[in-house]
Design a protein around this motif. Structure first.
Motif, mmCIF file in Angstrom:
data_model
loop_
_atom_site.group_PDB
_atom_site.id
_atom_site.type_symbol
_atom_site.label_atom_id
_atom_site.label_comp_id
_atom_site.label_asym_id
_atom_site.label_seq_id
_atom_site.Cartn_x
_atom_site.Cartn_y
_atom_site.Cartn_z
ATOM 1 N N ALA A 13 -19.065 39.004 -29.814
ATOM 2 C CA ALA A 13 -20.046 38.532 -30.800
ATOM 3 C C ALA A 13 -19.756 37.090 -31.209
ATOM 4 N N PHE A 14 -18.461 36.761 -31.349
ATOM 5 C CA PHE A 14 -18.111 35.382 -31.697
ATOM 6 C C PHE A 14 -18.503 34.419 -30.590
ATOM 7 N N LEU A 15 -18.238 34.792 -29.340
ATOM 8 C CA LEU A 15 -18.590 33.908 -28.223
ATOM 9 C C LEU A 15 -20.097 33.713 -28.112
ATOM 10 N N VAL A 16 -20.853 34.785 -28.298
ATOM 11 C CA VAL A 16 -22.312 34.672 -28.233
ATOM 12 C C VAL A 16 -22.816 33.774 -29.356
ATOM 13 N N ASN A 17 -22.225 33.921 -30.536
ATOM 14 C CA ASN A 17 -22.646 33.103 -31.676
ATOM 15 C C ASN A 17 -22.200 31.654 -31.502
ATOM 16 N N ALA A 18 -20.993 31.429 -31.015
ATOM 17 C CA ALA A 18 -20.473 30.070 -30.891
ATOM 18 C C ALA A 18 -21.196 29.269 -29.812
ATOM 19 N N THR A 19 -21.576 29.934 -28.731
ATOM 20 C CA THR A 19 -22.264 29.230 -27.648
ATOM 21 C C THR A 19 -23.774 29.215 -27.840
ATOM 22 N N GLU A 20 -24.250 29.871 -28.879
ATOM 23 C CA GLU A 20 -25.679 29.957 -29.182
ATOM 24 C C GLU A 20 -26.487 30.452 -27.988
ATOM 25 N N THR A 21 -25.935 31.450 -27.307
ATOM 26 C CA THR A 21 -26.604 32.050 -26.166
ATOM 27 C C THR A 21 -27.759 32.911 -26.652
ATOM 28 N N PRO A 29 -25.305 38.784 -32.073
ATOM 29 C CA PRO A 29 -24.003 38.834 -32.739
ATOM 30 C C PRO A 29 -23.966 39.784 -33.937
ATOM 31 N N THR A 30 -25.083 39.887 -34.649
ATOM 32 C CA THR A 30 -25.114 40.784 -35.806
ATOM 33 C C THR A 30 -25.012 42.240 -35.384
ATOM 34 N N SER A 31 -25.727 42.628 -34.338
ATOM 35 C CA SER A 31 -25.662 44.027 -33.904
ATOM 36 C C SER A 31 -24.295 44.355 -33.312
ATOM 37 N N LEU A 32 -23.691 43.407 -32.586
ATOM 38 C CA LEU A 32 -22.342 43.640 -32.069
ATOM 39 C C LEU A 32 -21.330 43.757 -33.206
ATOM 40 N N MET A 33 -21.517 42.969 -34.259
ATOM 41 C CA MET A 33 -20.631 43.050 -35.410
ATOM 42 C C MET A 33 -20.761 44.400 -36.108
ATOM 43 N N LEU A 34 -21.983 44.901 -36.226
ATOM 44 C CA LEU A 34 -22.185 46.191 -36.871
ATOM 45 C C LEU A 34 -21.592 47.333 -36.054
ATOM 46 N N VAL A 35 -21.688 47.259 -34.738
ATOM 47 C CA VAL A 35 -21.049 48.278 -33.894
ATOM 48 C C VAL A 35 -19.534 48.200 -34.036
#
Length: 59
Positions: A13-21, A29-35
């Motif tokens: 989730a951090f990598l997806v958020n940091a690279t703005e993919t 990233p929010t759904s991965l964080m909740l899981v």
């Protein structure tokens, strides 16, 4: 074991958020964080803590 899976999800989730993919809403990233938080809650509740096989003699 569940805490390790949660840590991996937080890392992804951090990598997806940091690279703005741009991803599907399921892999945002929010759904991965909740899981990940759900897995941590299950770990803290005691699920998956003592899952080692028993080492006893069979009769």
């Amino acid at each position: 074991m569940l805490a390790i899976a949660a840590a991996v999800l937080f890392g992804i989730a951090f990598l997806v958020n940091a690279t703005e993919t741009s991803t599907d809403p399921v892999f945002s990233p929010t759904s991965l964080m909740l899981v990940g938080l759900t897995l941590l809650a299950l770990q803290m509740a005691g699920l998956g803590t003592n899952w080692a096989p028993r080492r006893g003699r069979r009769r």
